[in-house]
Design a protein around this motif. Structure first.
Motif, PDB file in Angstrom:
ATOM      1  N   UNK A 167      -5.672   2.609   9.456  1.00  0.00           N
ATOM      2  CA  UNK A 167      -5.542   4.420   8.632  1.00  0.00           C
ATOM      3  C   UNK A 167      -4.059   4.068   9.465  1.00  0.00           C
ATOM      4  N   UNK A 168      -3.934   4.556  10.922  1.00  0.00           N
ATOM      5  CA  UNK A 168      -2.880   4.650  11.296  1.00  0.00           C
ATOM      6  C   UNK A 168      -1.050   3.799  10.726  1.00  0.00           C
ATOM      7  N   UNK A 169      -2.241   2.482  11.341  1.00  0.00           N
ATOM      8  CA  UNK A 169      -0.947   1.550  10.315  1.00  0.00           C
ATOM      9  C   UNK A 169      -0.278   1.451   9.833  1.00  0.00           C
ATOM     10  N   UNK A 170      -1.138   1.887   8.246  1.00  0.00           N
ATOM     11  CA  UNK A 170      -0.955   1.971   7.444  1.00  0.00           C
ATOM     12  C   UNK A 170      -0.394   2.817   6.938  1.00  0.00           C
ATOM     13  N   UNK A 171      -0.276   4.143   7.429  1.00  0.00           N
ATOM     14  CA  UNK A 171       0.830   5.450   7.280  1.00  0.00           C
ATOM     15  C   UNK A 171       2.385   5.559   7.445  1.00  0.00           C
ATOM     16  N   UNK A 172       2.189   4.195   8.483  1.00  0.00           N
ATOM     17  CA  UNK A 172       3.966   4.137   9.096  1.00  0.00           C
ATOM     18  C   UNK A 172       5.048   4.133   8.338  1.00  0.00           C
ATOM     19  N   UNK A 173       4.875   3.733   6.800  1.00  0.00           N
ATOM     20  CA  UNK A 173       5.893   3.745   6.229  1.00  0.00           C
ATOM     21  C   UNK A 173       5.992   4.612   5.679  1.00  0.00           C
ATOM     22  N   UNK A 174       5.146   5.188   4.850  1.00  0.00           N
ATOM     23  CA  UNK A 174       4.999   6.564   4.302  1.00  0.00           C
ATOM     24  C   UNK A 174       5.264   8.116   5.531  1.00  0.00           C
ATOM     25  N   UNK A 175       4.854   7.490   6.822  1.00  0.00           N
ATOM     26  CA  UNK A 175       5.284   8.540   6.926  1.00  0.00           C
ATOM     27  C   UNK A 175       7.058   8.929   7.784  1.00  0.00           C
ATOM     28  N   UNK A 176       7.230   7.674   8.205  1.00  0.00           N
ATOM     29  CA  UNK A 176       8.915   7.139   8.114  1.00  0.00           C
ATOM     30  C   UNK A 176       9.747   8.017   7.212  1.00  0.00           C
ATOM     31  N   UNK A 177       9.250   7.416   6.027  1.00  0.00           N
ATOM     32  CA  UNK A 177       9.692   7.419   4.875  1.00  0.00           C
ATOM     33  C   UNK A 177      10.013   9.201   4.424  1.00  0.00           C
ATOM     34  N   UNK A 178       8.773   9.427   4.594  1.00  0.00           N
ATOM     35  CA  UNK A 178       9.041  11.486   4.364  1.00  0.00           C
ATOM     36  C   UNK A 178       9.577  11.831   5.422  1.00  0.00           C
ATOM     37  N   UNK A 179       9.415  12.289   6.820  1.00  0.00           N
ATOM     38  CA  UNK A 179      10.441  12.605   7.678  1.00  0.00           C
ATOM     39  C   UNK A 179      11.609  12.221   7.910  1.00  0.00           C
ATOM     40  N   UNK A 180      12.348  11.340   7.240  1.00  0.00           N
ATOM     41  CA  UNK A 180      13.461  11.089   6.659  1.00  0.00           C
ATOM     42  C   UNK A 180      14.307  11.356   5.572  1.00  0.00           C
ATOM     43  N   UNK A 181      13.527  11.421   5.106  1.00  0.00           N
ATOM     44  CA  UNK A 181      14.182  12.497   4.076  1.00  0.00           C
ATOM     45  C   UNK A 181      14.470  13.207   3.646  1.00  0.00           C
ATOM     46  N   UNK A 182      12.613  14.787   4.609  1.00  0.00           N
ATOM     47  CA  UNK A 182      12.844  15.302   4.458  1.00  0.00           C
ATOM     48  C   UNK A 182      13.877  16.085   5.590  1.00  0.00           C
ATOM     49  N   UNK A 183      14.356  15.415   6.704  1.00  0.00           N
ATOM     50  CA  UNK A 183      15.449  15.750   7.380  1.00  0.00           C
ATOM     51  C   UNK A 183      16.630  15.342   6.642  1.00  0.00           C
ATOM     52  N   UNK A 224       0.793  -1.673  -0.081  1.00  0.00           N
ATOM     53  CA  UNK A 224      -0.132  -0.006   0.137  1.00  0.00           C
ATOM     54  C   UNK A 224       0.871   0.802   0.279  1.00  0.00           C
ATOM     55  N   UNK A 225       2.405   1.152   0.572  1.00  0.00           N
ATOM     56  CA  UNK A 225       2.675   2.347   0.385  1.00  0.00           C
ATOM     57  C   UNK A 225       3.568   2.298  -1.219  1.00  0.00           C
ATOM     58  N   UNK A 226       3.586   1.245  -1.842  1.00  0.00           N
ATOM     59  CA  UNK A 226       4.681   1.627  -3.090  1.00  0.00           C
ATOM     60  C   UNK A 226       3.880   2.890  -4.063  1.00  0.00           C
ATOM     61  N   UNK A 227       1.905   3.009  -3.897  1.00  0.00           N
ATOM     62  CA  UNK A 227       1.406   4.274  -4.497  1.00  0.00           C
ATOM     63  C   UNK A 227       1.916   5.549  -4.310  1.00  0.00           C
ATOM     64  N   UNK A 228       2.348   5.722  -3.306  1.00  0.00           N
ATOM     65  CA  UNK A 228       2.769   7.435  -2.561  1.00  0.00           C
ATOM     66  C   UNK A 228       4.094   7.521  -2.983  1.00  0.00           C
ATOM     67  N   UNK A 229       5.273   6.432  -2.559  1.00  0.00           N
ATOM     68  CA  UNK A 229       6.293   6.806  -3.277  1.00  0.00           C
ATOM     69  C   UNK A 229       6.392   7.221  -4.326  1.00  0.00           C
ATOM     70  N   UNK A 230       6.028   6.751  -5.151  1.00  0.00           N
ATOM     71  CA  UNK A 230       6.047   6.844  -6.453  1.00  0.00           C
ATOM     72  C   UNK A 230       5.439   8.140  -6.778  1.00  0.00           C
ATOM     73  N   UNK A 231       3.826   8.167  -6.335  1.00  0.00           N
ATOM     74  CA  UNK A 231       3.545  10.062  -7.001  1.00  0.00           C
ATOM     75  C   UNK A 231       4.464  10.712  -5.960  1.00  0.00           C
ATOM     76  N   UNK A 232       5.251  10.787  -4.266  1.00  0.00           N
ATOM     77  CA  UNK A 232       6.099  11.680  -4.502  1.00  0.00           C
ATOM     78  C   UNK A 232       7.164  11.706  -4.937  1.00  0.00           C
TER      79      UNK A 232
END
Length: 293
Positions: free
Chosen positions: A207-223, A108-116
């Motif tokens: 919704x919260x659990x599914x968002x963990x990879x996307x949240x982690x990836x976005x935060x680390x990437x921005x740092x 489920x995380x793959x689509x938002x990674x590609x979109x991002x």
């Protein structure tokens, strides 16, 4: 007021200083995990206070505060899925619930990674057109309508244990909408989960659990991008204050959403989003505020 740039990266939060960023951190933490769009509030609140736009980099980095809150609140679920998946691999039991759930979250995380990646330049650019007020207003109204439909037509009877891979794929595709300011990651995934007929509290939990990879990836990437852009010591100090205040308020937001979904429904969020979106569209139409401000 226009935002600031550091080597092309939107870093308006630095000019705000620690006190204002602490306030915005509270707003960010609450709205990041409620289905009302944190990005929208990070544009709207500073605008009406006469503060500079803190920038998309601030919103993305603040997701680490949401990560802390979600892992803390749902630590039993996180531990169960993590340990259960490892055990399933060791025992070659690929039909276990924990393993299938973990795989679903990854898929489920793959689509938002590609979109991002595709929208990277538009999302983080200074003065991005995606952060215009009319875009946020329209997105807010649109999601309010979809969330209302989900409440009206869906049965809300399926449990967390009944989630399948196809549900993860659908909800993951919906998560891509969160890249548009005003949509909300939790709003898009919660709405999609309700459309899959999940119980309200289980839809919020997933919704919260599914968002963990996307949240982690976005935060680390921005740092990493802020470090690469050469953010100075003052900037890191300001960001740290925002993360601290956002972490505390994000935990309160999770508790609030779970209680509302367990005892009531998503209608309070539908009404809030509809009113906020309509208000933004009205003031832009009337010319009260420059839509690019």
């Amino acid at each position: 007021m226009a935002s600031a740039c550091t080597n092309g990266l939107d870093t308006g939060f630095v000019a705000l200083g620690t006190t204002k960023v602490a306030i915005l951190g509270v707003v960010q933490g609450i709205t990041e995990l409620l289905p009302i769009s944190s990005t929208a509030h990070m544009r709207v609140v500073p605008t009406f206070l006469g503060w500079p736009d803190p920038g998309s980099a601030f919103s993305a980095a603040m997701q680490l505060a949401a990560l802390f809150a979600v892992v803390t609140y749902f630590w039993r679920d996180v531990w169960r899925l993590g340990s259960g998946s490892i055990r399933a691999v060791q025992e070659s039991d690929y039909r276990s619930f924990e393993f299938r759930m973990a795989v679903g979250i990854v898929v489920a995380t793959i689509p938002i990674v590609i979109g991002g990646l595709l929208l990277k330049k538009q999302l983080n650019a200074c003065g991005s057109p995606l952060r215009e007020l009319w875009v946020i207003g329209a997105a807010s109204v649109g999601m309010a309508v979809l969330l209302a439909i989900a409440e009206l037509v869906c049965r809300h009877k399926r449990t967390f244990e009944e989630i399948r891979l196809r549900d993860a794929v659908v909800i993951g595709l919906a998560q891509v909408g969160a890249l548009i300011p005003g949509v909300s990651r939790s709003g898009s995934t919660l709405t999609a989960a309700l459309f899959m007929n999940l119980k309200r509290e289980d839809a919020a939990r997933y919704s919260f659990l599914l968002g963990l990879p996307a949240i982690t990836g976005a935060g680390v990437k921005e740092l990493m991008e802020l470090r690469h852009a050469g953010l100075d010591a003052q900037g890191w100090e300001v960001l740290g204050v925002g993360l601290a205040s956002a972490s505390l308020s994000a935990f309160v937001a999770i508790w609030t959403l779970m209680k509302v979904m367990e005892r009531f429904s998503a209608w309070p969020f539908v009404i809030y989003r509809l009113l906020m979106g309509a208000f933004l569209l009205l003031i832009v139409w009337l010319g009260v505020l420059d839509p690019m401000i």
